[in-house]
Design a protein around this motif. Structure first.
Motif, short mmCIF file in Angstrom:
data_model
loop_
_atom_site.label_atom_id
_atom_site.label_comp_id
_atom_site.label_asym_id
_atom_site.label_seq_id
_atom_site.Cartn_x
_atom_site.Cartn_y
_atom_site.Cartn_z
N THR A 165 -15.81 15.02 31.67
CA THR A 165 -16.37 16.07 30.83
C THR A 165 -17.85 16.31 31.09
O THR A 165 -18.39 17.32 30.63
N GLU A 166 -18.52 15.40 31.79
CA GLU A 166 -19.93 15.60 32.12
C GLU A 166 -20.08 16.32 33.45
O GLU A 166 -20.87 17.25 33.59
N ARG A 167 -19.30 15.87 34.45
CA ARG A 167 -19.40 16.50 35.77
C ARG A 167 -18.47 17.71 35.89
O ARG A 167 -18.56 18.46 36.86
N LEU A 168 -17.57 17.90 34.89
CA LEU A 168 -16.61 19.00 34.91
C LEU A 168 -15.78 18.97 36.18
O LEU A 168 -15.72 19.93 36.95
N VAL A 169 -15.12 17.83 36.39
CA VAL A 169 -14.27 17.65 37.56
C VAL A 169 -12.91 17.14 37.10
O VAL A 169 -12.82 16.15 36.37
N ALA A 176 -10.26 14.94 43.59
CA ALA A 176 -10.71 16.12 42.85
C ALA A 176 -9.84 17.33 43.17
O ALA A 176 -9.45 17.55 44.31
N VAL A 177 -9.55 18.10 42.13
CA VAL A 177 -8.78 19.33 42.27
C VAL A 177 -9.75 20.50 42.15
O VAL A 177 -10.42 20.65 41.12
N PRO A 178 -9.90 21.33 43.19
CA PRO A 178 -10.87 22.44 43.12
C PRO A 178 -10.39 23.53 42.18
O PRO A 178 -9.34 24.14 42.38
N LEU A 179 -11.16 23.79 41.13
CA LEU A 179 -10.80 24.79 40.13
C LEU A 179 -11.96 25.75 39.90
O LEU A 179 -13.12 25.38 40.06
N THR A 180 -11.62 26.97 39.51
CA THR A 180 -12.65 27.94 39.14
C THR A 180 -13.16 27.61 37.74
O THR A 180 -12.62 26.76 37.03
N ALA A 181 -14.20 28.32 37.32
CA ALA A 181 -14.76 28.09 35.99
C ALA A 181 -13.72 28.34 34.90
O ALA A 181 -13.60 27.56 33.94
N ALA A 182 -12.96 29.42 35.02
CA ALA A 182 -11.93 29.73 34.02
C ALA A 182 -10.86 28.66 33.99
O ALA A 182 -10.40 28.23 32.91
N GLU A 183 -10.44 28.19 35.16
CA GLU A 183 -9.41 27.16 35.24
C GLU A 183 -9.91 25.84 34.66
O GLU A 183 -9.16 25.10 34.00
N LEU A 184 -11.19 25.53 34.87
CA LEU A 184 -11.77 24.32 34.30
C LEU A 184 -11.76 24.37 32.78
O LEU A 184 -11.48 23.36 32.11
#
Length: 252
Positions: A165-169, A176-184
């Motif tokens: 929740t701090e690094r938003l990963v 790590a799963v690459p996600l867009t801002a909306a997906e995160l």
């Protein structure tokens, strides 16, 4: 008091992504969609560091840097898709303190911001004859001995998924799963309440910060994209399940 980062960028998706990560790391974020607006922001507000694109309307990044340097020594980091050595040389000669190429890892940008701020702080302390400060602490991941972020203690887990929740990963099986801002934003809601059924309207609000008014259909696209990145078989999802007539839930 939180340090302030100015994002001078005309791509709304990039602004949203960087704002999300920087705010999560404890920074206050200001934005400008063109060089003239960015210059006015630097004049009118206390800015600790600026992230600047080169190709912007009204005033490009190079001209912004030259104009800003006439009255400000704020650290400036160029973030640009232009990767030719000549572009980097022109930018650094104009007065930039660093250069990051697009596409970028937002965690790298956040770490770069911290490093530039630490150097600026140390220079200011040295000029006053004091001792160099320790690396500033913050709500985001700090840099380790090798320059990589240290593990976060604020991690949500659900089965083999984890969400920092701090690094938003979001990670699956440690990767790590690459996600867009909306997906995160959607995955943050799921990971905070696994097993809970979220309606499309609720997930739309998570993404956009406002109630859906006939636009919740975009959530289906986000869910489909997340499944494509997360699931072994997106057509038979194991993590994000559809609850007919209600919405979606995250299963462990």
């Amino acid at each position: 008091m939180a340090q302030t980062v100015l994002i001078a960028e005309d791509d709304a998706d990039i602004v949203e992504l960087l704002s999300l990560y920087l705010a999560a790391a404890g920074f206050q974020v200001l934005t400008a969609a063109d060089g003239k607006q960015a210059l006015a922001t630097v004049r009118e507000h206390p800015v600790d560091v600026a992230l600047v694109d080169i190709m912007m309307p009204c005033m490009n990044g190079f001209d912004f840097i030259r104009a800003a340097r006439a009255f400000s020594d704020v650290p400036i980091i160029i973030v640009s898709a232009r990767t030719m050595p000549a572009d980097k040389i022109v930018g650094l000669d104009a007065g930039a303190d660093g250069y990051i190429s697009k596409p970028f890892d937002p965690l790298e940008v956040t770490a770069y911001v911290r490093a530039v701020l630490r150097r600026a702080s140390m220079r200011g302390t040295d000029a006053e004859g004091g001792d160099a400060p320790q690396a500033a602490s913050g709500t985001g991941a700090e840099m380790g001995e090798q320059g990589s972020p240290s593990p976060s203690s604020s991690v949500l887990t659900c089965g083999d998924l984890s969400f920092d929740t701090e690094r938003l990963v979001l990670s699956r099986l440690g990767r790590a799963v690459p996600l867009t801002a909306a997906e995160l934003k959607i995955m943050a809601a799921f990971m905070a309440s696994p097993g809970r059924v979220f309606s499309k309207d609720q997930l739309y609000t998570c993404v956009n910060g406002e109630p859906a008014v006939g636009g919740a259909g975009s959530v289906m696209v986000h869910i489909s994209n997340i499944r494509a990145k997360l699931e072994d078989d997106p057509l038979r999802p194991r993590y994000i399940r559809t609850v007919r007539g209600l919405g979606y839930r995250l299963d462990a």
